[in-house]
Motif scaffolding. Structure first.
Motif, PDB file in Angstrom:
ATOM      1  N   LYS A 159       0.815  -1.223   0.000  1.00 59.67           N
ATOM      2  CA  LYS A 159       0.000   0.000   0.000  1.00 59.67           C
ATOM      3  C   LYS A 159       0.844   1.265   0.000  1.00 59.67           C
ATOM      4  O   LYS A 159       0.479   2.256  -0.619  1.00 59.67           O
ATOM      5  N   GLU A 160       1.966   1.248   0.722  1.00 62.90           N
ATOM      6  CA  GLU A 160       2.706   2.479   0.968  1.00 62.90           C
ATOM      7  C   GLU A 160       3.859   2.757   0.020  1.00 62.90           C
ATOM      8  O   GLU A 160       4.329   3.885  -0.062  1.00 62.90           O
ATOM      9  N   LEU A 161       4.330   1.733  -0.700  1.00 64.80           N
ATOM     10  CA  LEU A 161       5.527   1.924  -1.520  1.00 64.80           C
ATOM     11  C   LEU A 161       5.219   1.724  -3.000  1.00 64.80           C
ATOM     12  O   LEU A 161       4.276   1.024  -3.357  1.00 64.80           O
ATOM     13  N   PRO A 162       6.045   2.314  -3.866  1.00 68.85           N
ATOM     14  CA  PRO A 162       5.854   2.114  -5.306  1.00 68.85           C
ATOM     15  C   PRO A 162       5.939   0.625  -5.672  1.00 68.85           C
ATOM     16  O   PRO A 162       6.795  -0.106  -5.157  1.00 68.85           O
ATOM     17  N   ALA A 163       5.070   0.212  -6.566  1.00 73.26           N
ATOM     18  CA  ALA A 163       4.974  -1.198  -6.946  1.00 73.26           C
ATOM     19  C   ALA A 163       6.305  -1.754  -7.450  1.00 73.26           C
ATOM     20  O   ALA A 163       6.686  -2.882  -7.092  1.00 73.26           O
ATOM     21  N   GLU A 164       7.025  -0.989  -8.271  1.00 75.01           N
ATOM     22  CA  GLU A 164       8.281  -1.509  -8.825  1.00 75.01           C
ATOM     23  C   GLU A 164       9.341  -1.739  -7.743  1.00 75.01           C
ATOM     24  O   GLU A 164      10.142  -2.667  -7.841  1.00 75.01           O
ATOM     25  N   LEU A 165       9.321  -0.929  -6.701  1.00 81.03           N
ATOM     26  CA  LEU A 165      10.262  -1.097  -5.594  1.00 81.03           C
ATOM     27  C   LEU A 165       9.952  -2.377  -4.819  1.00 81.03           C
ATOM     28  O   LEU A 165      10.843  -3.178  -4.521  1.00 81.03           O
ATOM     29  N   VAL A 166       8.690  -2.594  -4.503  1.00 78.64           N
ATOM     30  CA  VAL A 166       8.263  -3.788  -3.767  1.00 78.64           C
ATOM     31  C   VAL A 166       8.490  -5.037  -4.614  1.00 78.64           C
ATOM     32  O   VAL A 166       9.031  -6.039  -4.132  1.00 78.64           O
ATOM     33  N   GLN A 167       8.104  -4.966  -5.887  1.00 82.79           N
ATOM     34  CA  GLN A 167       8.270  -6.122  -6.764  1.00 82.79           C
ATOM     35  C   GLN A 167       9.740  -6.498  -6.918  1.00 82.79           C
ATOM     36  O   GLN A 167      10.085  -7.677  -6.973  1.00 82.79           O
ATOM     37  N   GLY A 168      10.607  -5.509  -6.967  1.00 81.19           N
ATOM     38  CA  GLY A 168      12.045  -5.772  -7.059  1.00 81.19           C
ATOM     39  C   GLY A 168      12.566  -6.490  -5.831  1.00 81.19           C
ATOM     40  O   GLY A 168      13.330  -7.457  -5.931  1.00 81.19           O
ATOM     41  N   ALA A 169      12.150  -6.043  -4.648  1.00 80.87           N
ATOM     42  CA  ALA A 169      12.582  -6.689  -3.405  1.00 80.87           C
ATOM     43  C   ALA A 169      12.036  -8.108  -3.308  1.00 80.87           C
ATOM     44  O   ALA A 169      12.741  -9.032  -2.898  1.00 80.87           O
ATOM     45  N   TYR A 170      10.785  -8.293  -3.700  1.00 84.93           N
ATOM     46  CA  TYR A 170      10.182  -9.631  -3.656  1.00 84.93           C
ATOM     47  C   TYR A 170      10.854 -10.570  -4.653  1.00 84.93           C
ATOM     48  O   TYR A 170      11.039 -11.750  -4.370  1.00 84.93           O
ATOM     49  N   HIS A 171      11.218 -10.045  -5.807  1.00 82.63           N
ATOM     50  CA  HIS A 171      11.949 -10.849  -6.796  1.00 82.63           C
ATOM     51  C   HIS A 171      13.286 -11.310  -6.207  1.00 82.63           C
ATOM     52  O   HIS A 171      13.678 -12.471  -6.355  1.00 82.63           O
ATOM     53  N   ASP A 172      13.987 -10.398  -5.556  1.00 77.67           N
ATOM     54  CA  ASP A 172      15.265 -10.752  -4.925  1.00 77.67           C
ATOM     55  C   ASP A 172      15.070 -11.825  -3.859  1.00 77.67           C
ATOM     56  O   ASP A 172      15.862 -12.769  -3.762  1.00 77.67           O
ATOM     57  N   LEU A 173      14.014 -11.693  -3.055  1.00 72.55           N
ATOM     58  CA  LEU A 173      13.731 -12.694  -2.020  1.00 72.55           C
ATOM     59  C   LEU A 173      13.441 -14.049  -2.649  1.00 72.55           C
ATOM     60  O   LEU A 173      13.921 -15.077  -2.166  1.00 72.55           O
ATOM     61  N   ARG A 174      12.663 -14.063  -3.718  1.00 70.62           N
ATOM     62  CA  ARG A 174      12.367 -15.329  -4.407  1.00 70.62           C
ATOM     63  C   ARG A 174      13.654 -16.012  -4.873  1.00 70.62           C
ATOM     64  O   ARG A 174      13.822 -17.225  -4.730  1.00 70.62           O
ATOM     65  N   GLU A 175      14.563 -15.228  -5.429  1.00 70.41           N
ATOM     66  CA  GLU A 175      15.837 -15.793  -5.890  1.00 70.41           C
ATOM     67  C   GLU A 175      16.656 -16.346  -4.726  1.00 70.41           C
ATOM     68  O   GLU A 175      17.250 -17.423  -4.843  1.00 70.41           O
ATOM     69  N   MET A 176      16.707 -15.613  -3.619  1.00 68.45           N
ATOM     70  CA  MET A 176      17.446 -16.100  -2.444  1.00 68.45           C
ATOM     71  C   MET A 176      16.844 -17.403  -1.931  1.00 68.45           C
ATOM     72  O   MET A 176      17.555 -18.362  -1.629  1.00 68.45           O
ATOM     73  N   PHE A 177      15.518 -17.431  -1.809  1.00 66.73           N
ATOM     74  CA  PHE A 177      14.812 -18.612  -1.307  1.00 66.73           C
ATOM     75  C   PHE A 177      15.066 -19.811  -2.226  1.00 66.73           C
ATOM     76  O   PHE A 177      15.433 -20.895  -1.764  1.00 66.73           O
ATOM     77  N   GLN A 178      14.904 -19.607  -3.520  1.00 70.73           N
ATOM     78  CA  GLN A 178      15.125 -20.677  -4.503  1.00 70.73           C
ATOM     79  C   GLN A 178      16.544 -21.225  -4.380  1.00 70.73           C
ATOM     80  O   GLN A 178      16.755 -22.438  -4.359  1.00 70.73           O
ATOM     81  N   ARG A 179      17.517 -20.344  -4.293  1.00 68.27           N
ATOM     82  CA  ARG A 179      18.926 -20.749  -4.205  1.00 68.27           C
ATOM     83  C   ARG A 179      19.191 -21.559  -2.936  1.00 68.27           C
ATOM     84  O   ARG A 179      19.808 -22.623  -2.979  1.00 68.27           O
ATOM     85  N   GLU A 180      18.709 -21.065  -1.793  1.00 66.49           N
ATOM     86  CA  GLU A 180      18.950 -21.766  -0.526  1.00 66.49           C
ATOM     87  C   GLU A 180      18.284 -23.139  -0.513  1.00 66.49           C
ATOM     88  O   GLU A 180      18.848 -24.102  -0.003  1.00 66.49           O
ATOM     89  N   VAL A 181      17.084 -23.235  -1.053  1.00 61.38           N
ATOM     90  CA  VAL A 181      16.347 -24.503  -1.076  1.00 61.38           C
ATOM     91  C   VAL A 181      17.007 -25.492  -2.029  1.00 61.38           C
ATOM     92  O   VAL A 181      17.280 -26.641  -1.672  1.00 61.38           O
ATOM     93  N   GLU A 182      17.300 -25.047  -3.249  1.00 56.96           N
ATOM     94  CA  GLU A 182      17.822 -25.967  -4.261  1.00 56.96           C
ATOM     95  C   GLU A 182      19.235 -26.437  -3.972  1.00 56.96           C
ATOM     96  O   GLU A 182      19.582 -27.570  -4.294  1.00 56.96           O
ATOM     97  N   GLN A 183      20.044 -25.611  -3.322  1.00 56.09           N
ATOM     98  CA  GLN A 183      21.410 -26.069  -3.031  1.00 56.09           C
ATOM     99  C   GLN A 183      21.434 -27.143  -1.939  1.00 56.09           C
ATOM    100  O   GLN A 183      22.444 -27.794  -1.743  1.00 56.09           O
ATOM    101  N   ARG A 184      20.287 -27.343  -1.288  1.00 62.76           N
ATOM    102  CA  ARG A 184      20.163 -28.401  -0.272  1.00 62.76           C
ATOM    103  C   ARG A 184      19.179 -29.481  -0.727  1.00 62.76           C
ATOM    104  O   ARG A 184      18.564 -30.155   0.081  1.00 62.76           O
TER     105      ARG A 184
END
Length: 173
Positions: free
Chosen positions: A19-44
């Motif tokens: 609600k409070e932040l620009p969509a592209e800023l939030v989407q960028g952070a969420y994209h980064d989190l998805r990549e981190m999560f995917q990497r941590e899960v798949e490497q194990r």
């Protein structure tokens, strides 16, 4: 039916961020989190089963799944800490809650149909008992860990009598 260990994460304050932040800023952070999560899960040797807007679920199947899922969750917390310190463009740190639990599930192609007691407890641990920037483990996961890893955790006894174990990054002065 399979015995699996599940890792669930949820973004803290998602509604407020959206609600409070620009969509592209939030989407960028969420994209980064998805990549981190995917990497941590798949490497194990885990698999990301589902990503729902502000959270995700991964599964680990085979040997030593409790350890693998726990290390993925802890690794994600460490990676997120560095991300917040060095890369995050949000005005506040991106925070998550994480839970690890294992149990029997009946596999279905549709993620929504895989709900059951193991999923229900996982969601309860994460959503009702989890604190931001912490990983909570069920007792069945904790008892399968090595002593070296178990020493990282702090016991949390709920009023209901359920025992959980918490990992959080803390800095001593």
């Amino acid at each position: 039916s399979y015995i699996v260990t599940l890792l669930r994460i949820d973004i803290v304050g998602n509604s407020k961020l959206v609600k409070e932040l620009p969509a592209e800023l939030v989407q960028g952070a969420y994209h980064d989190l998805r990549e981190m999560f995917q990497r941590e899960v798949e490497q194990r040797d885990g698999r990301v089963w589902n990503w729902e807007g502000d959270g995700a679920t991964a599964a680990f199947y085979g040997e030593n799944t409790q350890l693998a899922a726990t290390l993925a969750a802890v690794g994600l917390m460490h990676e997120l800490f560095l991300y917040n310190a060095l890369q995050c463009r949000l005005p506040k740190h991106l925070q998550i809650r994480a839970a690890v639990h294992n149990g029997q599930i009946e596999y279905h192609e549709s993620f929504e149909r895989m709900k059951g007691p193991a999923f229900n407890l996982l969601v309860e641990i994460e959503s009702k008992h989890g604190r931001p920037q912490s990983v909570y483990l069920s007792e069945t996961v904790y008892t399968a860990l090595t002593n070296e890893i178990a020493e990282w955790l702090h016991p949390v006894r709920l009023k209901s009598g359920i025992n959980l174990y918490r990992y959080e990054l803390r800095f001593e002065e």
